[in-house]
Design a protein around this motif. Structure first.
Motif, PDB file in Angstrom:
ATOM      1  N   SER A 410       0.819  -1.207   0.000  1.00 51.56           N
ATOM      2  CA  SER A 410       0.000   0.000   0.000  1.00 51.56           C
ATOM      3  C   SER A 410       0.860   1.267   0.000  1.00 51.56           C
ATOM      4  O   SER A 410       0.565   2.224  -0.730  1.00 51.56           O
ATOM      5  CB  SER A 410      -0.929  -0.015   1.209  1.00 51.56           C
ATOM      6  OG  SER A 410      -1.712   1.157   1.260  1.00 51.56           O
ATOM      7  N   ILE A 411       1.898   1.300   0.813  1.00 52.31           N
ATOM      8  CA  ILE A 411       2.759   2.488   0.895  1.00 52.31           C
ATOM      9  C   ILE A 411       3.466   2.746  -0.429  1.00 52.31           C
ATOM     10  O   ILE A 411       3.534   3.888  -0.908  1.00 52.31           O
ATOM     11  CB  ILE A 411       3.774   2.322   2.044  1.00 52.31           C
ATOM     12  CG1 ILE A 411       3.054   2.337   3.394  1.00 52.31           C
ATOM     13  CG2 ILE A 411       4.830   3.428   1.996  1.00 52.31           C
ATOM     14  CD1 ILE A 411       3.930   1.951   4.558  1.00 52.31           C
ATOM     15  N   ILE A 412       3.975   1.693  -1.047  1.00 50.44           N
ATOM     16  CA  ILE A 412       4.664   1.844  -2.344  1.00 50.44           C
ATOM     17  C   ILE A 412       3.707   2.397  -3.397  1.00 50.44           C
ATOM     18  O   ILE A 412       4.041   3.330  -4.151  1.00 50.44           O
ATOM     19  CB  ILE A 412       5.246   0.491  -2.785  1.00 50.44           C
ATOM     20  CG1 ILE A 412       6.371   0.061  -1.835  1.00 50.44           C
ATOM     21  CG2 ILE A 412       5.778   0.581  -4.223  1.00 50.44           C
ATOM     22  CD1 ILE A 412       6.869  -1.348  -2.070  1.00 50.44           C
ATOM     23  N   LEU A 413       2.502   1.841  -3.468  1.00 51.42           N
ATOM     24  CA  LEU A 413       1.528   2.293  -4.466  1.00 51.42           C
ATOM     25  C   LEU A 413       1.012   3.695  -4.160  1.00 51.42           C
ATOM     26  O   LEU A 413       0.667   4.446  -5.081  1.00 51.42           O
ATOM     27  CB  LEU A 413       0.365   1.301  -4.544  1.00 51.42           C
ATOM     28  CG  LEU A 413       0.713  -0.081  -5.093  1.00 51.42           C
ATOM     29  CD1 LEU A 413      -0.515  -0.988  -5.075  1.00 51.42           C
ATOM     30  CD2 LEU A 413       1.268   0.009  -6.509  1.00 51.42           C
ATOM     31  N   THR A 414       0.956   4.087  -2.886  1.00 50.16           N
ATOM     32  CA  THR A 414       0.546   5.445  -2.528  1.00 50.16           C
ATOM     33  C   THR A 414       1.510   6.470  -3.099  1.00 50.16           C
ATOM     34  O   THR A 414       1.108   7.500  -3.653  1.00 50.16           O
ATOM     35  CB  THR A 414       0.458   5.593  -0.998  1.00 50.16           C
ATOM     36  OG1 THR A 414      -0.600   4.769  -0.509  1.00 50.16           O
ATOM     37  CG2 THR A 414       0.175   7.039  -0.600  1.00 50.16           C
ATOM     38  N   PHE A 415       2.806   6.221  -2.968  1.00 51.74           N
ATOM     39  CA  PHE A 415       3.800   7.141  -3.536  1.00 51.74           C
ATOM     40  C   PHE A 415       3.749   7.147  -5.064  1.00 51.74           C
ATOM     41  O   PHE A 415       3.918   8.198  -5.690  1.00 51.74           O
ATOM     42  CB  PHE A 415       5.208   6.760  -3.057  1.00 51.74           C
ATOM     43  CG  PHE A 415       5.557   7.314  -1.707  1.00 51.74           C
ATOM     44  CD1 PHE A 415       5.717   8.677  -1.525  1.00 51.74           C
ATOM     45  CD2 PHE A 415       5.728   6.477  -0.616  1.00 51.74           C
ATOM     46  CE1 PHE A 415       6.037   9.205  -0.282  1.00 51.74           C
ATOM     47  CE2 PHE A 415       6.047   6.990   0.636  1.00 51.74           C
ATOM     48  CZ  PHE A 415       6.196   8.356   0.802  1.00 51.74           C
ATOM     49  N   ALA A 416       3.493   5.992  -5.664  1.00 51.38           N
ATOM     50  CA  ALA A 416       3.378   5.936  -7.128  1.00 51.38           C
ATOM     51  C   ALA A 416       2.197   6.778  -7.602  1.00 51.38           C
ATOM     52  O   ALA A 416       2.290   7.518  -8.589  1.00 51.38           O
ATOM     53  CB  ALA A 416       3.223   4.489  -7.581  1.00 51.38           C
ATOM     54  N   ALA A 417       1.063   6.694  -6.891  1.00 48.38           N
ATOM     55  CA  ALA A 417      -0.124   7.479  -7.254  1.00 48.38           C
ATOM     56  C   ALA A 417       0.139   8.973  -7.078  1.00 48.38           C
ATOM     57  O   ALA A 417      -0.299   9.796  -7.896  1.00 48.38           O
ATOM     58  CB  ALA A 417      -1.311   7.040  -6.412  1.00 48.38           C
ATOM     59  N   SER A 418       0.861   9.356  -6.023  1.00 50.54           N
ATOM     60  CA  SER A 418       1.182  10.769  -5.800  1.00 50.54           C
ATOM     61  C   SER A 418       2.052  11.318  -6.916  1.00 50.54           C
ATOM     62  O   SER A 418       1.852  12.451  -7.383  1.00 50.54           O
ATOM     63  CB  SER A 418       1.897  10.933  -4.450  1.00 50.54           C
ATOM     64  OG  SER A 418       1.056  10.560  -3.383  1.00 50.54           O
ATOM     65  N   ALA A 419       3.021  10.532  -7.357  1.00 47.56           N
ATOM     66  CA  ALA A 419       3.896  10.959  -8.448  1.00 47.56           C
ATOM     67  C   ALA A 419       3.088  11.187  -9.727  1.00 47.56           C
ATOM     68  O   ALA A 419       3.321  12.159 -10.467  1.00 47.56           O
ATOM     69  CB  ALA A 419       4.985   9.912  -8.684  1.00 47.56           C
ATOM     70  N   LEU A 420       2.136  10.312  -9.995  1.00 51.74           N
ATOM     71  CA  LEU A 420       1.310  10.463 -11.193  1.00 51.74           C
ATOM     72  C   LEU A 420       0.433  11.712 -11.106  1.00 51.74           C
ATOM     73  O   LEU A 420       0.236  12.423 -12.103  1.00 51.74           O
ATOM     74  CB  LEU A 420       0.450   9.219 -11.393  1.00 51.74           C
ATOM     75  CG  LEU A 420      -0.424   9.197 -12.652  1.00 51.74           C
ATOM     76  CD1 LEU A 420       0.425   9.428 -13.905  1.00 51.74           C
ATOM     77  CD2 LEU A 420      -1.169   7.875 -12.749  1.00 51.74           C
ATOM     78  N   ARG A 421      -0.101  12.020  -9.929  1.00 50.41           N
ATOM     79  CA  ARG A 421      -0.912  13.233  -9.765  1.00 50.41           C
ATOM     80  C   ARG A 421      -0.087  14.482 -10.060  1.00 50.41           C
ATOM     81  O   ARG A 421      -0.580  15.437 -10.682  1.00 50.41           O
ATOM     82  CB  ARG A 421      -1.483  13.283  -8.351  1.00 50.41           C
ATOM     83  CG  ARG A 421      -2.526  12.218  -8.065  1.00 50.41           C
ATOM     84  CD  ARG A 421      -3.117  12.367  -6.679  1.00 50.41           C
ATOM     85  NE  ARG A 421      -4.028  11.280  -6.362  1.00 50.41           N
ATOM     86  CZ  ARG A 421      -3.749  10.262  -5.549  1.00 50.41           C
ATOM     87  NH1 ARG A 421      -2.566  10.233  -4.929  1.00 50.41           N
ATOM     88  NH2 ARG A 421      -4.628   9.308  -5.334  1.00 50.41           N
ATOM     89  N   LEU A 422       1.149  14.515  -9.592  1.00 46.64           N
ATOM     90  CA  LEU A 422       2.030  15.651  -9.882  1.00 46.64           C
ATOM     91  C   LEU A 422       2.238  15.806 -11.383  1.00 46.64           C
ATOM     92  O   LEU A 422       2.218  16.926 -11.920  1.00 46.64           O
ATOM     93  CB  LEU A 422       3.369  15.468  -9.173  1.00 46.64           C
ATOM     94  CG  LEU A 422       3.372  15.616  -7.644  1.00 46.64           C
ATOM     95  CD1 LEU A 422       4.726  15.207  -7.078  1.00 46.64           C
ATOM     96  CD2 LEU A 422       3.045  17.049  -7.237  1.00 46.64           C
ATOM     97  N   PHE A 423       2.443  14.703 -12.076  1.00 45.68           N
ATOM     98  CA  PHE A 423       2.649  14.735 -13.519  1.00 45.68           C
ATOM     99  C   PHE A 423       1.408  15.279 -14.245  1.00 45.68           C
ATOM    100  O   PHE A 423       1.515  16.097 -15.162  1.00 45.68           O
ATOM    101  CB  PHE A 423       2.989  13.331 -14.023  1.00 45.68           C
ATOM    102  CG  PHE A 423       3.058  13.214 -15.510  1.00 45.68           C
ATOM    103  CD1 PHE A 423       4.150  13.716 -16.217  1.00 45.68           C
ATOM    104  CD2 PHE A 423       2.024  12.621 -16.220  1.00 45.68           C
ATOM    105  CE1 PHE A 423       4.205  13.620 -17.603  1.00 45.68           C
ATOM    106  CE2 PHE A 423       2.068  12.514 -17.604  1.00 45.68           C
ATOM    107  CZ  PHE A 423       3.164  13.020 -18.295  1.00 45.68           C
TER     108      PHE A 423
END
Length: 507
Positions: A410-423
């Protein structure tokens, strides 16, 4: 002047909601202790699993809440009073339709899953079915109430929301204490009083909104232009809601299949702590989100980004003030809180809270993306990332990894989702990812690492001090607050904190 009034309103609402959340957190943890003790670990796990299954059929709720809040807040930002009643009435009509759909699904697919697929003790199946039916009714009442709570939030009337929730929390304490004395099945009683409290609060919200807001005079209409616009927004937001729901409730079902209700109970306890701390962040974000949406609707992007950057830092630090002492003193706090501590509870709590901190970076990024109304690609891409929580956790359990592995995923995917939102924000607004990383992410990360190092050194003194656990917990709180104040805030922000503190102490 308008921005100054906006900031004062945000500050006032934040204090109200933060006070509410803090009271709810303290009382909620206490009532969880009583509930776990009165029900026992198996029944507590049963209630958590049944509630999660009901939530799986309530995919519509969170998505509809977001959609209705967005459209009402957007029209308020544009000062379009003529359309507000159409938006409200159409929204409530949609809620009636979805409530009927959920009821049909719950009484068919839901009953089949409860009785044929889930793992429960055979002697508790009668109670399981009672709890399921009551939980379904509770959910339907809360679903129909969405339009009214969304109206209160859009008008930034958080005083009413905070007051009602505090009163409900007080009544819950009494109801939980009565668990020890009721001459009926405690699990059924627990579900029943939850339904009655939801019904009472929903009735009050309906009465209050109809009396104070003319837009809440319901008319049986479905405004076609609004329905088309909201349908597009909702259909994609529903996909994101499914991802979020499966991340929580879906994982709970997977844990039940592999490890049974005892690990479900540990996960439920940890979720209670996580939900309480998350509510503290919600008290701040709820006060700011309407202002962000209204700023976007008015075209005031400079003010919008200022709210996003500052709001993200403040939310992170407000969370860290509570999370750090909790994590560094978790075993002592659990021993004070619970009479019987389910296995894995301590590590579950720590990783749940770490995930809450990771999610705080996205709170206001999501608000901006939803404010635009153009969310198809956003929900499809981010939702796909979050949906990976269930299959990846299932595979981890299948390959023999321990129960905590679902939180690492969950933590790994949370950071991945945050990076995509920034993009996505960079593409839509020429948003500076570098500026966000430097002024928000790195600043908060370095602050938390330094404060954590001080807390870690403090742990070595526990055995040397009289009343070591209590003193270490107290010093941990002071170090966390002082470290964040000195390292996390700039000079102007520290000055404002001092001025406001003096003002409230004087009062």
């Amino acid at each position: 002047m308008a921005e100054e009034n906006s900031n004062k309103r945000i500050a006032r609402n934040t204090i109200l909601l933060y006070t509410r959340s803090l009271i709810n957190l303290v009382i909620g943890l206490y009532t969880s202790r009583l509930t776990l003790d009165a029900l026992g670990i198996p029944d507590y796990g049963i209630y958590n699993v049944v509630g999660s299954l009901v939530a799986l059929f309530g995919l519509f709720n969170g998505s509809l809440n977001t959609a209705i809040s967005r459209f009402i807040t957007y029209e308020l930002g544009r000062n379009n009073n003529q359309r507000l009643n159409k938006v409200f009435s159409s929204s409530l009509s949609i809620l009636f339709i979805f409530a009927l759909v959920i009821f049909i699904l719950g009484e068919t697919v839901g009953l089949w899953a409860i009785n044929c697929r889930m793992v429960f003790p055979a002697d508790r199946m009668n109670a399981v079915n009672w709890v399921y039916q009551i939980s379904l009714m509770t959910f339907l009442v809360s679903l129909l109430n969405v339009a009214y709570t969304a109206t209160l939030a859009a008008h930034e009337n958080f005083r009413v929301l905070a007051t009602v929730e505090i009163l409900l929390t007080g009544v819950k304490v009494i109801c939980v204490i009565l668990l020890y004395y009721v001459p009926m099945d405690r699990l059924i009683y627990f579900a029943g009083y939850s339904f009655l409290l939801t019904l009472a609060s929903s009735g009050f919200y309906v009465f209050y909104c109809m009396r104070h807001y003319p837009i809440c005079r319901y008319r049986a209409i479905l405004d076609k232009p609004f329905l088309k616009e909201m349908g597009a927004f909702y259909s994609w937001n529903l996909f994101g809601s499914i991802a979020w729901l499966l991340k929580g409730s879906g994982i709970n079902v997977v844990i039940n299949l592999f490890f049974g209700v005892l690990i479900n109970a540990a996960q439920a306890v940890a979720s209670q702590v996580s939900a309480g701390v998350t509510a503290l962040m919600g008290s701040f974000s709820s006060a700011m989100q309407p202002q962000i949406t209204k700023s976007y609707a008015a075209g005031d992007y400079e003010h919008m980004w200022k709210l996003v950057f500052n709001g993200t830092r403040y939310s992170f630090f407000l969370l860290a003030v509570f999370i750090l002492p909790l994590c560094f003193n978790i075993d002592f706090i659990l021993s004070l809180w619970l009479k019987e501590i389910p296995a894995y509870t301590n590590i579950f709590v720590i990783l749940f809270l770490a995930n809450v901190l990771a999610e705080s970076y996205s709170t206001y990024l999501i608000t901006v993306l939803l404010a635009t109304g153009k969310i198809a690609f956003y929900q499809a891409s981010v939702g796909t990332i979050l949906l990976l929580n269930v299959p990846l956790s299932y595979l981890a359990f299948q390959w023999g990894y321990p129960p905590v592995s679902f939180l690492v995923v969950s933590i790994i995917l949370t950071f991945a989702a945050s990076a995509l939102r920034l993009f996505l924000l960079k593409k839509r607004f020429s948003f500076s990812i570098t500026l966000f990383l430097r002024s928000v992410f790195l600043k908060t990360l370095l602050t938390i690492l330094l404060v954590s190092a001080l807390n870690f050194m403090l742990l070595n003194l526990r055995s040397l001090l009289p009343y070591g656990n209590i003193l270490v917990l107290l010093f941990s709180c002071l170090i966390s607050m002082g470290g964040i104040y000195i390292l996390g805030l700039n000079s102007e922000e520290r000055r404002i904190v001092i001025v406001q503190a003096k003002k409230y102490l004087h009062r």
